[in-house]
Every structure is written in structure tokens, then in C-alpha cells.
Write a protein that holds these residues in place. Structure first.
Motif, mmCIF file in Angstrom:
data_model
loop_
_atom_site.group_PDB
_atom_site.id
_atom_site.type_symbol
_atom_site.label_atom_id
_atom_site.label_comp_id
_atom_site.label_asym_id
_atom_site.label_seq_id
_atom_site.Cartn_x
_atom_site.Cartn_y
_atom_site.Cartn_z
ATOM 1 N N ALA A 204 0.805 -1.262 -0.014
ATOM 2 C CA ALA A 204 0.066 0.009 0.189
ATOM 3 C C ALA A 204 0.843 1.237 0.090
ATOM 4 N N THR A 205 1.942 1.053 0.755
ATOM 5 C CA THR A 205 2.790 2.459 0.815
ATOM 6 C C THR A 205 4.196 2.068 -0.024
ATOM 7 N N ASP A 206 4.602 3.190 -0.714
ATOM 8 C CA ASP A 206 6.094 2.616 -1.381
ATOM 9 C C ASP A 206 6.860 3.719 -0.767
ATOM 10 N N VAL A 207 8.091 3.348 -0.315
ATOM 11 C CA VAL A 207 9.197 4.386 -0.087
ATOM 12 C C VAL A 207 10.587 4.154 -0.791
ATOM 13 N N ARG A 208 11.055 5.176 -1.249
ATOM 14 C CA ARG A 208 12.416 4.964 -2.113
ATOM 15 C C ARG A 208 13.354 5.614 -1.483
ATOM 16 N N VAL A 209 14.544 4.796 -1.599
ATOM 17 C CA VAL A 209 15.591 5.292 -0.864
ATOM 18 C C VAL A 209 16.813 5.766 -1.890
ATOM 19 N N HIS A 210 17.278 6.828 -2.230
ATOM 20 C CA HIS A 210 18.046 7.181 -3.107
ATOM 21 C C HIS A 210 19.390 7.367 -3.039
ATOM 22 N N ASN A 211 19.607 6.818 -1.781
ATOM 23 C CA ASN A 211 21.253 6.727 -1.494
ATOM 24 C C ASN A 211 21.853 5.469 -2.322
ATOM 25 N N GLY A 212 23.032 5.194 -2.382
ATOM 26 C CA GLY A 212 23.812 4.240 -2.969
ATOM 27 C C GLY A 212 24.688 4.455 -4.298
ATOM 28 N N THR A 213 25.644 3.484 -4.318
ATOM 29 C CA THR A 213 26.426 3.735 -5.414
ATOM 30 C C THR A 213 26.699 2.242 -6.036
ATOM 31 N N GLU A 214 27.077 2.733 -7.639
ATOM 32 C CA GLU A 214 27.074 1.460 -8.517
ATOM 33 C C GLU A 214 28.410 0.479 -7.952
ATOM 34 N N LEU A 215 29.307 1.006 -7.021
ATOM 35 C CA LEU A 215 30.304 0.123 -6.565
ATOM 36 C C LEU A 215 29.772 -1.057 -5.492
ATOM 37 N N SER B 36 27.006 7.499 11.765
ATOM 38 C CA SER B 36 26.101 8.114 12.721
ATOM 39 C C SER B 36 24.861 8.414 12.649
ATOM 40 N N ALA B 37 24.131 8.415 13.723
ATOM 41 C CA ALA B 37 22.880 9.004 13.636
ATOM 42 C C ALA B 37 22.850 10.500 12.961
ATOM 43 N N GLU B 38 23.756 11.420 13.295
ATOM 44 C CA GLU B 38 23.955 12.549 12.608
ATOM 45 C C GLU B 38 24.164 12.466 10.822
ATOM 46 N N ASP B 39 24.914 11.390 10.410
ATOM 47 C CA ASP B 39 25.196 11.165 9.177
ATOM 48 C C ASP B 39 23.634 10.941 8.352
ATOM 49 N N VAL B 40 23.031 9.937 9.198
ATOM 50 C CA VAL B 40 21.487 9.621 8.812
ATOM 51 C C VAL B 40 20.898 10.833 8.588
ATOM 52 N N ARG B 41 20.671 11.748 9.348
ATOM 53 C CA ARG B 41 19.840 12.582 9.517
ATOM 54 C C ARG B 41 20.210 13.599 8.590
ATOM 55 N N ASN B 42 21.519 13.889 8.289
ATOM 56 C CA ASN B 42 22.005 14.793 7.268
ATOM 57 C C ASN B 42 22.144 14.183 5.800
ATOM 58 N N LEU B 43 22.286 12.885 5.650
ATOM 59 C CA LEU B 43 22.499 12.293 4.260
ATOM 60 C C LEU B 43 21.395 11.595 3.823
ATOM 61 N N ALA B 44 20.331 11.130 4.468
ATOM 62 C CA ALA B 44 19.481 10.102 4.122
ATOM 63 C C ALA B 44 18.577 10.823 2.871
ATOM 64 N N MET B 45 18.398 10.295 1.792
ATOM 65 C CA MET B 45 17.390 10.656 0.738
ATOM 66 C C MET B 45 16.379 9.633 0.452
ATOM 67 N N ILE B 46 15.325 9.721 1.310
ATOM 68 C CA ILE B 46 14.293 8.846 1.328
ATOM 69 C C ILE B 46 12.911 9.792 0.967
ATOM 70 N N GLU B 47 12.013 8.973 -0.049
ATOM 71 C CA GLU B 47 10.756 9.769 -0.020
ATOM 72 C C GLU B 47 9.567 8.605 -0.145
#
Length: 270
Positions: free
Chosen positions: A183-194, A259-270
Motif C-alpha cells: 500500500a505504501t511505497d518508500v524509495r531510498v535514493h542513496n547508494g553507489t554502483e560500486l 552515525s545518527a547525525e550522518d543519517v539525518r544529514n545524508l538520508a535521501m528517502i521519499e
């Protein structure tokens, strides 16, 4: 991207990461022989613990003890196939969350039939690439071995169908990860081809998803958290790497230090 939604998800991811490191969940891994060492190291780096308990009888005994279970079909030898079914049944009876990773199904008959048996046991979470998800849903023929030949968006209807039919959370890995409960879709835009150039880059994610699944009943949220932490660490590792070899080492370091701070600053989620 909706910035408020992304912020709300990032806060939840940071909370899940802190809880994982506080509780150090033990994950039983019945996984392929190519990736056992890397998978165990990934779990240890992120703050969980690994047990490669994949012998018949013992696998069933261990599943109720574990906090989470990964069943990965990468190299499904006869003895391991028995252990997979035993452990999945025992996990389901005990309420242990378990992850099905249907590696390379579709074209190859042994693992495809096994995936169908395991799917009937209603995995808590299913993780795969788009071609694997399409094949598991019966709407695709599989990819090129472990490589997907389909896009994440092409697999979205199949992922949602699997989630609704089997009560599972489905995570589709790709350039943008998709996580759905039907019912709910969430997308995570982080990541690398490596991540696709290191053996076990996808398989180890299944183990991390199992570790996060031990943290609570909101498995959509814990699966998003696993994907986000994993891919944020991958982004950090890629920034200091010169290629796949240095990336693999840097990735373990990044999983340990994200870290939690990294997550809060870097997460790209929609």
C-alpha cells in the motif's frame, strides 16, 4: 522529493540504528558460500552479530534462538535446501522475522522451485533485484544470473502484489531502492554502483535487513532503515575509494562509523 517526509524517515532510521547498536541482534544466516565471510563482517560492522547455522536439524533449532533469519538462495546445495525450509518453518512458528533473498531465480529450476516453497511460508521480508522480484511473482523470467535485466519501477507492481498476497515487506534493490508493504511505497535514493562490483554487496543487505527486522513490528520502517544505513555507508565508502577493492574495506569501516547525525544529514528517502 518531499523534504518533510524525508526528514521523518531519517529520524526513524537514526533511532533504529541506535537501537540496533544497543541490542546487537543475532542473525542466523543461511546464505551462499561465496559471501559468508563478507556477510558476517558486514553484520559485525553495523553492530549486529552473525551465526552461519545452516546444517539440517541445527538450522531449525537455531531459528527460534536468533533475533532474525536470512535465507539466501545463492548456492542452494541439497543439504542447505533442507536447512532453509526447516529454519523458515521454525522461524515462522517462533515469530522470528526472516528474510527471503531469491537469488537468480527464474531461469534456473532448482532454486526457482525452492523459492516457491519458501514463499508459501510467508517470509517477513523479501529482498531481491527487479528481475528476481518479477520472477518470484510469476511475471518475469529472471535476469542474467545474479544481474537484473529489469528496472526497479518495472518491478513495482510485482513487489506490491507479493506484499499483499503474502503479507511481506518487499525491498527491490537498484539505483533507487524501493520498499513496499503493498500500500505504501518508500524509495531510498542513496547508494553507489560500486555495491554491484563487490561480491556480496546485495546478499549482505539481506542480512542487515534481518538484523533491523528484530527491532520492532513496523517492518516497513525497519527495512527502510536497513536500506538507508547500508547505502549511506556505501556512499561514504565510495567517496574515499579508488575502486572495488578499496571500496570493500572502506565500506566495512563506514558501516561501523556511520552515525545518527550522518543519517539525518545524508538520508535521501521519499
Amino acid at each position: 522529493m518531499n523534504s518533510r517526509l524525508s526528514t521523518n524517515h531519517a529520524v526513524a532510521v537514526a533511532e533504529h540504528l541506535a537501537e540496533l547498536r544497543r541490542t546487537a541482534p543475532l542473525v542466523q544466516c543461511i546464505t551462499n558460500s561465496v559471501v559468508t565471510n563478507f556477510t558476517a563482517n558486514v553484520l559485525l560492522a553495523v553492530g549486529a552479530s552473525a551465526a552461519m547455522a545452516d546444517v539440517p536439524t541445527e538450522a531449525a533449532m537455531f531459528a527460534p534462538i536468533a533475533a532474525g533469519l536470512l535465507v539466501n538462495l545463492g548456492t542452494p546445495h541439497a543439504e542447505q535446501r533442507v536447512a532453509m525450509l526447516e529454519a523458515a518453518r521454525a522461524a515462522s512458528l517462533a515469530g522470528t522475522p526472516w528474510v527471503l533473498d531469491p537469488v537468480a531465480i527464474g531461469l534456473l529450476p532448482v532454486r526457482t522451485a525452492l523459492a516457491g516453497e519458501l514463499l508459501s511460508l510467508r517470509p517477513t521480508i523479501i529482498r531481491g533485484n527487479p528481475s528476481e522480484i518479477l520472477a518470484l511473482a510469476g511475471t518475469g523470467a529472471g535476469g542474467r544470473g545474479v544481474d537484473s535485466t529489469d528496472s526497479v519501477e518495472a518491478a513495482r507492481p510485482a513487489a506490491r502484489d507479493l506484499a499483499l498476497r503474502f503479507g511481506s515487506i518487499v525491498a527491490v534493490s537498484g539505483p533507487v531502492d524501493l520498499v513496499t508493504d503493498g500500500a505504501t511505497d518508500v524509495r531510498v535514493h542513496n547508494g553507489t554502483e560500486l555495491l554491484t562490483r563487490v561480491t556480496g554487496g546485495g546478499c549482505a543487505l539481506g542480512a542487515v535487513i534481518a538484523a533491523f527486522a528484530a527491532l520492532g513490528e513496523d517492518r516497513l520502517s525497519t527495512t527502510v532503515a536497513a536500506c538507508a544505513v547500508y547505502t549511506i555507508a556505501a556512499d561514504q565508502a565510495a567517496a574515499v575509494s579508488h575502486g572495488p577493492g578499496s571500496f570493500a574495506v572502506a565500506f566495512l569501516d563506514a558501516l561501523a562509523s556511520v552515525s545518527a547525525e550522518d543519517v539525518r544529514n545524508l538520508a535521501m528517502i521519499e
